[in-house]
Design an enzyme around this catalytic site. Structure first.
Site, PDB file in Angstrom:
ATOM      1  N   GLY A 119       2.802  -1.117   4.405  1.00 32.78           N
ATOM      2  CA  GLY A 119       2.742   0.193   4.089  1.00 32.78           C
ATOM      3  C   GLY A 119       3.887   0.852   3.598  1.00 32.78           C
ATOM      4  CG  HIS A 172      -6.216   1.194   4.704  1.00 31.96           C
ATOM      5  ND1 HIS A 172      -5.872   2.396   5.506  1.00 31.96           N
ATOM      6  CD2 HIS A 172      -5.299   0.580   4.575  1.00 31.96           C
ATOM      7  CE1 HIS A 172      -4.795   2.301   6.000  1.00 31.96           C
ATOM      8  NE2 HIS A 172      -4.253   1.400   5.486  1.00 31.96           N
ATOM      9  N   GLY A 210       1.418   2.492  10.688  1.00 33.29           N
ATOM     10  CA  GLY A 210       2.383   3.366  11.125  1.00 33.29           C
ATOM     11  C   GLY A 210       3.100   3.623  12.293  1.00 33.29           C
ATOM     12  CG  ASN A 230      -1.842   0.981   1.296  1.00 29.64           C
ATOM     13  OD1 ASN A 230      -1.791   1.962   0.378  1.00 29.64           O
ATOM     14  ND2 ASN A 230      -2.392   1.228   2.500  1.00 29.64           N
ATOM     15  CD1 TRP A 231       2.999   1.031  -3.216  1.00 31.96           C
ATOM     16  CD2 TRP A 231       3.466   2.451  -4.966  1.00 31.96           C
ATOM     17  NE1 TRP A 231       3.867   0.392  -4.280  1.00 31.96           N
ATOM     18  CE2 TRP A 231       3.976   1.416  -5.153  1.00 31.96           C
ATOM     19  CE3 TRP A 231       3.677   3.514  -5.838  1.00 31.96           C
ATOM     20  CZ2 TRP A 231       4.742   0.931  -6.660  1.00 31.96           C
ATOM     21  CZ3 TRP A 231       4.294   3.327  -6.970  1.00 31.96           C
ATOM     22  CH2 TRP A 231       4.852   2.255  -7.277  1.00 31.96           C
ATOM     23  CE  LYS A 232      -0.189   3.352   4.727  1.00 27.73           C
ATOM     24  NZ  LYS A 232      -0.679   3.497   6.161  1.00 27.73           N
ATOM     25  CD  GLU A 252      -3.907  -2.834   6.916  1.00 27.09           C
ATOM     26  OE1 GLU A 252      -2.775  -3.031   6.800  1.00 27.09           O
ATOM     27  OE2 GLU A 252      -4.595  -1.883   6.702  1.00 27.09           O
TER      28      GLU A 252
HETATM   29  P1  PGA Z   1       2.487   0.741   7.833  1.00 26.25           P
HETATM   30  O1  PGA Z   1       1.163   0.492   7.094  1.00 26.25           O
HETATM   31  O2  PGA Z   1       3.079  -0.816   7.044  1.00 26.25           O
HETATM   32  O3  PGA Z   1       3.287   1.679   7.293  1.00 26.25           O
HETATM   33  O4  PGA Z   1       2.334   0.462   9.191  1.00 26.25           O
HETATM   34  C1  PGA Z   1       0.202  -0.559   6.899  1.00 26.25           C
HETATM   35  C2  PGA Z   1      -1.003  -0.060   6.401  1.00 26.25           C
HETATM   36  O5  PGA Z   1      -1.715   1.125   6.298  1.00 26.25           O
HETATM   37  O6  PGA Z   1      -1.754  -0.902   5.655  1.00 26.25           O
END
Ligand code: PGA
Length: 254
Positions: free
Chosen positions: A233, A96, A172, A9-11, A166
């Site tokens: 992410g 999400h 994060g 997930n590149w966001k 999740e």
């Molecule tokens: P992260 O994000 O790996 O940076 O904690 C995961 C996500 O938002 O799915």
């Protein structure tokens, strides 16, 4: 034999098309050599054409992070599931926590999910509690999210669904949830799935974990957490770390 699934997930990253192309190219190169792991990279909409390869790459496809609840029409700023399918996308993330925070209720998630499935795409349905409590209230939250988000899903569509557990507090964060807790919760997710669709369907559904996954903890989460894949992410836009993560997961006996 079913494979591990790693959803990157590149966001809202990276900042330029050139960087996006570079991350996609490096990811594809590593993915093509994997044996039992499929990679779905999910860039922002504008980078999808740059991430989709003209030549089909083994073990690698492109997903989207979001989709409209509508099929077409006067919906300024929205992108439909059919548009995504036509652009070469194979999967879409729905529910999400970052989009739930912006207002996506379970009902809206179920509408997005219905669009994804109607367009012939696969859905990565995210569920997870904001916080844990000693009374186990988080289990009820997960159950309710699953029940209400999957409400329109027909048994015939179940092989187009992947559940991503999740815990919001681990997204994060510096550390993921413990692998033992991941294992326990993934069993719970399967149990809820069994209540909704029967034991056989629950045996087949893939449950993946997301929240602070990186190259150094990925293999252990797969091995001890006994999940079918991961949703990283930050590590998914760090090509050296992501390559290491993919190889480490691929080396864990399925
Ligand atoms: P992260 O994000 O790996 O940076 O904690 C995961 C996500 O938002 O799915």
């Amino acid at each position: 034999m079913s494979k591990y699934t790693i959803v990157g997930n590149w966001k809202m990253n990276p900042m330029t098309i050139d960087e996006a192309k570079s991350i996609a190219k490096k990811t594809r190169a590593v993915a093509s050599k994997l044996k039992q792991t499929d990679v779905i990279m999910c860039p922002p909409f504008v980078y999808i054409p740059s991430a989709v390869s003209k030549k089909k790459t083994a073990h690698c496809s492109v997903g989207a992070q979001f989709v409209s609840t509508h099929e077409s029409g006067a919906h300024t700023g929205e992108v439909s599931a059919h548009m995504l399918a036509d652009a070469g996308v194979t999967h879409v993330i729905v529910g999400h926590s970052e989009t739930r925070k912006r207002g996506d209720t379970n009902e809206i998630v179920s509408q997005r999910l219905a669009q994804v499935l109607a367009a012939g795409l696969k859905a990565i349905v995210c569920v997870g509690e904001d916080a844990r409590d000693d009374m186990g209230g988080h289990f009820e939250i997960i159950r309710e999210q699953m029940k209400s988000s999957l409400v329109t899903v027909q048994p015939s569509q179940l092989n187009s669904i992947l559940i991503a557990y999740e815990p919001v507090w681990a997204i994060g964060a510096a550390q993921p949830m413990s692998s033992e807790q991941i294992h326990e919760t993934s069993i719970f997710v399967k149990k809820v799935f069994a209540d909704l669709y029967g034991q056989e369907a629950a045996m087949k559904v893939d449950v993946i974990y997301g929240g602070a996954v990186n190259a150094s903890n990925a293999a252990e989460i797969i091995r001890v957490g006994k999940v079918d894949g991961l949703l990283p992410g930050r590590e998914s836009i760090n090509p050296p770390g992501f390559a290491e993560l993919l190889r480490a997961v691929d080396a864990v006996q399925r």
